[in-house]
Scaffold this motif. Structure first.
Motif, short mmCIF file in Angstrom:
data_model
loop_
_atom_site.label_atom_id
_atom_site.label_comp_id
_atom_site.label_asym_id
_atom_site.label_seq_id
_atom_site.Cartn_x
_atom_site.Cartn_y
_atom_site.Cartn_z
N VAL A 29 0.85 -1.18 0.00
CA VAL A 29 0.00 0.00 0.00
C VAL A 29 0.90 1.24 0.00
O VAL A 29 1.91 1.30 0.71
CB VAL A 29 -1.02 -0.04 1.17
CG1 VAL A 29 -0.50 -0.85 2.32
CG2 VAL A 29 -1.39 1.33 1.63
N ALA A 30 0.54 2.19 -0.82
CA ALA A 30 1.38 3.38 -1.02
C ALA A 30 1.53 4.16 0.28
O ALA A 30 0.59 4.24 1.07
CB ALA A 30 0.77 4.27 -2.09
N ALA A 31 2.69 4.71 0.46
CA ALA A 31 2.98 5.45 1.70
C ALA A 31 1.94 6.53 1.95
O ALA A 31 1.45 6.70 3.06
CB ALA A 31 4.37 6.06 1.62
N GLU A 32 1.58 7.21 0.90
CA GLU A 32 0.64 8.31 1.08
C GLU A 32 -0.74 7.77 1.47
O GLU A 32 -1.40 8.31 2.36
CB GLU A 32 0.54 9.10 -0.24
CG GLU A 32 -0.18 10.43 -0.07
CD GLU A 32 -1.29 10.59 -1.08
OE1 GLU A 32 -1.15 10.04 -2.19
OE2 GLU A 32 -2.30 11.20 -0.74
N THR A 33 -1.16 6.69 0.82
CA THR A 33 -2.44 6.08 1.16
C THR A 33 -2.45 5.64 2.62
O THR A 33 -3.41 5.88 3.35
CB THR A 33 -2.69 4.86 0.27
OG1 THR A 33 -2.48 5.23 -1.09
CG2 THR A 33 -4.10 4.35 0.44
N ARG A 34 -1.38 5.01 3.01
CA ARG A 34 -1.29 4.55 4.40
C ARG A 34 -1.49 5.71 5.36
O ARG A 34 -2.23 5.60 6.34
CB ARG A 34 0.05 3.87 4.65
CG ARG A 34 0.34 3.68 6.14
CD ARG A 34 1.47 2.74 6.42
NE ARG A 34 1.13 1.40 5.99
CZ ARG A 34 1.82 0.71 5.11
NH1 ARG A 34 2.90 1.24 4.56
NH2 ARG A 34 1.45 -0.49 4.77
N GLN A 35 -0.83 6.82 5.07
CA GLN A 35 -0.98 7.97 5.95
C GLN A 35 -2.43 8.42 6.04
O GLN A 35 -2.94 8.69 7.12
CB GLN A 35 -0.11 9.14 5.46
CG GLN A 35 1.37 8.95 5.78
CD GLN A 35 1.60 8.46 7.21
OE1 GLN A 35 1.04 8.99 8.15
NE2 GLN A 35 2.43 7.43 7.35
N ARG A 36 -3.08 8.47 4.89
CA ARG A 36 -4.49 8.91 4.89
C ARG A 36 -5.34 7.95 5.72
O ARG A 36 -6.19 8.38 6.50
CB ARG A 36 -5.01 8.96 3.45
CG ARG A 36 -4.45 10.13 2.64
CD ARG A 36 -4.84 10.02 1.17
NE ARG A 36 -6.27 9.89 0.97
CZ ARG A 36 -6.82 9.08 0.06
NH1 ARG A 36 -6.07 8.32 -0.72
NH2 ARG A 36 -8.12 9.04 -0.09
N VAL A 37 -5.08 6.66 5.57
CA VAL A 37 -5.85 5.67 6.31
C VAL A 37 -5.61 5.83 7.82
O VAL A 37 -6.55 5.89 8.62
CB VAL A 37 -5.49 4.25 5.88
CG1 VAL A 37 -6.10 3.22 6.82
CG2 VAL A 37 -5.94 4.01 4.45
N LEU A 38 -4.34 5.93 8.16
CA LEU A 38 -4.00 6.06 9.57
C LEU A 38 -4.68 7.27 10.19
O LEU A 38 -5.24 7.20 11.29
CB LEU A 38 -2.47 6.19 9.71
CG LEU A 38 -1.72 4.95 10.23
CD1 LEU A 38 -2.40 3.66 9.85
CD2 LEU A 38 -0.28 4.97 9.77
N GLN A 39 -4.63 8.35 9.44
CA GLN A 39 -5.21 9.57 10.00
C GLN A 39 -6.73 9.46 10.13
O GLN A 39 -7.30 9.82 11.17
CB GLN A 39 -4.86 10.77 9.11
CG GLN A 39 -5.45 12.04 9.67
CD GLN A 39 -4.92 13.28 8.97
OE1 GLN A 39 -4.02 13.18 8.13
NE2 GLN A 39 -5.47 14.42 9.30
N ALA A 40 -7.34 8.93 9.08
CA ALA A 40 -8.80 8.76 9.14
C ALA A 40 -9.18 7.86 10.31
O ALA A 40 -10.13 8.15 11.05
CB ALA A 40 -9.30 8.17 7.82
N ALA A 41 -8.43 6.78 10.48
CA ALA A 41 -8.73 5.85 11.57
C ALA A 41 -8.65 6.57 12.90
O ALA A 41 -9.52 6.40 13.77
CB ALA A 41 -7.75 4.69 11.54
#
Lengths: 341, 341
Positions: A29-41
């Motif tokens: 999973v792309a680094a940027e996507t991961r960040q977005r997911v983490l933040q949303a979570a």
DNA sequence: TTTGACATCCAAAAGGTTTTGGAATATAAT
DNA sequence: ATTATATTCCAAAACCTTTTGGATGTCAAA
């Protein structure tokens, strides 16, 4: 109401898979996507549903422990210390602890174990206070269910356990008493159906025989590990025509009861009659007189036991499947002659 | 390997639905079919997967309890008795008990609670040893999570609890001591952050003021509920220029420590210095001299607490949301003058 | 231009249960 | 003969997650 992977996926226009893998730290999973997911979570207050995880992973990450509660008002600090050891060991590896109480040898016992195991509530069990013929252990071994025991059995079964060398422990106590000149030494035994009774009794018997004193069955009485029974059994020993000058007790709780009985008759513990316990519960140090006792590291044993079970669950090889620890005699005033009783 | 509904369904040429409903006792399945299902389930050794049930029912049928373990070697029999009460109450209604230990006021505490609750591992919590400002309770109340507490708080929150009237209990103890002629009475207090400390201290203070003796801060020391601290704090009181002739302890464990300190100085408990405890743990009866103490029915309270939580979980109205029980003073030899010390 | 490698994503199945909303059949009432 | 009523069954969705086995697109090498 609670936030699920689906909610996060919907908000970010991603699939549930990607959200799951982002959270799970997978590399695809792309680094940027991961960040977005983490933040949303974080923002949405996501907490994984442990139940759903358990179902999917076929692992509950939970250990089971059934306290063998002899009395309704279960009071042996032993179990609390063991319990906290088991709990801490489990917690350290991300495991929870499911606890039940059940009278030993009772008919419900089997049901309690089955409920935990067959229902997949737990991944492994810790068994304490093993019996000579221990149906709990034969059941677990037969099921091939991960477990570790505190104590051995008389069964010809190979299972992981930790035990303390009770024969050696009582041997040390006896050596101490014999060395102090005692010649009539009583033994307040735990229930005979328990395995450790055999070991402790063997230590008592062997010490007597080695010293040439010989075993006298009238000096052995059987209690049930409670203070009340220690009190009662000590009374019987004191009623003997020729009472013992020292007594070894199967555990500290019975020793405390014995001390009570002795003091109630106006005798001084230590000076008139020496008393030795087994366990070294915290109270042993703070009774009067402080109790000479055989120390077993209960907390550590509990911790080791849960670590062993978890190792088995995780399929890692145990370096030591069967551990026997050497106990240590702690000498306090209940076996030494002092001015005050 | 384990048998599932699917397996039974396949063997009997039925749908999973029908098997589920046959086992569940629903009326829309023919008597004969039900018999076949029941028998097949028995023969095949079917046990429902509790995890799957929990996921679907959105109910884990599990209660949570976090033991506030002050020390690593947690030894207060109080908690074991409470635990077995909670466990038995839960078991009677088909609930399991998930147990953790965690140091009170520690930073992980919140995490431990969150893990249980947000992860849906438990349906309700029992909280013990409440604090004046209890973040555990404010968290649970705020989350609207089913719970019951043993003890009150100083917070303006309406939550279900059971408590024992500590002011009244210590009041009884004080009346007993004052009636025996004691005029200098010390108080070994539990930690001030605990709610029951306030009540017990109030009972102490009020009794002094009512009797015209007045409150003397130098006679109040603070322990941490362990025997060791009772021992230490009693030492301080004895070191006073004008030591008290009686002492009320915040719990039995500290009272046992206090007795130890008194006896170590060659003084006789009962004759020279009277000691009163609080709890009436089983050991109180079997120490020497037997301890006068304020009895609270710990096992029953634990049982009531779990019953209350389960009622809330099941959406039934509580007839009594907040219960205050009257304690009872049990007079034993630690407060009466006898020949032996 | 084609091929291959890589990075990033996802649909769908699986885990085992309960529940919803019918379907199918048989029986009774009209 | 038709309608209504029971009776008995079931397909499919749902609970929430993880994992498998691709799909798609990009970029560099051949």
């Amino acid at each position: 109401m609670p936030v699920t992977l689906k909610d996060i996926a919907a908000r970010l226009n991603l699939s549930i898979t990607t959200v799951s893998r982002a959270l799970g730290g997978y590399p695809d999973v792309a680094a940027e996507t991961r960040q977005r997911v983490l933040q949303a979570a974080r923002e949405m207050g996501y907490h994984p549903n442990v139940i759903a995880q358990s179902l999917q992973r076929r692992r509950s990450n939970t250990l089971g422990f059934v306290i063998p509660a002899t009395e309704r008002y279960l009071s042996d600090p032993f179990f609390l210390e063991l319990l906290s050891g088991i709990g801490d060991g489990a917690a350290q590896r991300g495991f929870d602890l499911l606890v039940s109480t059940c009278a030993p040898l009772s008919s419900e016992e089997r049901t309690v174990y089955e409920r935990m195991i067959r229902g997949k509530r737990v991944d492994g069990m810790v068994v304490a206070r093993t019996r000579k013929e221990d149906e709990r252990i034969s059941y677990l071994v037969q099921e091939g269910f991960p477990m570790a025991a505190f104590g051995r059995t008389a069964l010809a079964l190979d299972f992981p356990f930790i035990d303390v060398d009770g024969e050696e422990g009582v041997g040390q106590a006896m050596a101490h008493l014999l060395g102090s000149g005692h010649r009539r030494i009583g033994f307040i035994s735990p229930p005979v159906y328990l395995m450790f009774t055999e070991h402790r009794l063997a230590g008592y018997r062997r010490a007597l025989e080695r010293s040439g004193l010989g075993f006298d069955a009238s000096l052995v009485v059987e209690g049930n590990l409670s203070q009340a029974s220690g009190y009662e059994m000590m009374g019987r020993l004191l009623d003997l025509g020729d009472p013992p000058s020292a007594v070894v007790c199967g555990n500290d709780l019975m020793a405390l009861g014995a001390i009570h009985a002795i003091q109630e008759r106006g005798l001084a513990v230590g000076r008139d009659i020496a008393v030795v316990g087994f366990d070294d519960i915290p109270l042993a140090e703070h009774c009067h007189p402080p109790l000479t006792t055989v120390r077993q590291p209960i907390y550590e044993i509990g911790k080791m036991a849960s670590e062993m079970v978890i190792q088995i669950i995780e399929g890692r090889e145990l370096q030591e499947r069967q551990v026997i620890l050497q106990p240590q005699l702690v000498i306090r005033e209940s076996t030494v002659t002092t001015e005050r009783g």
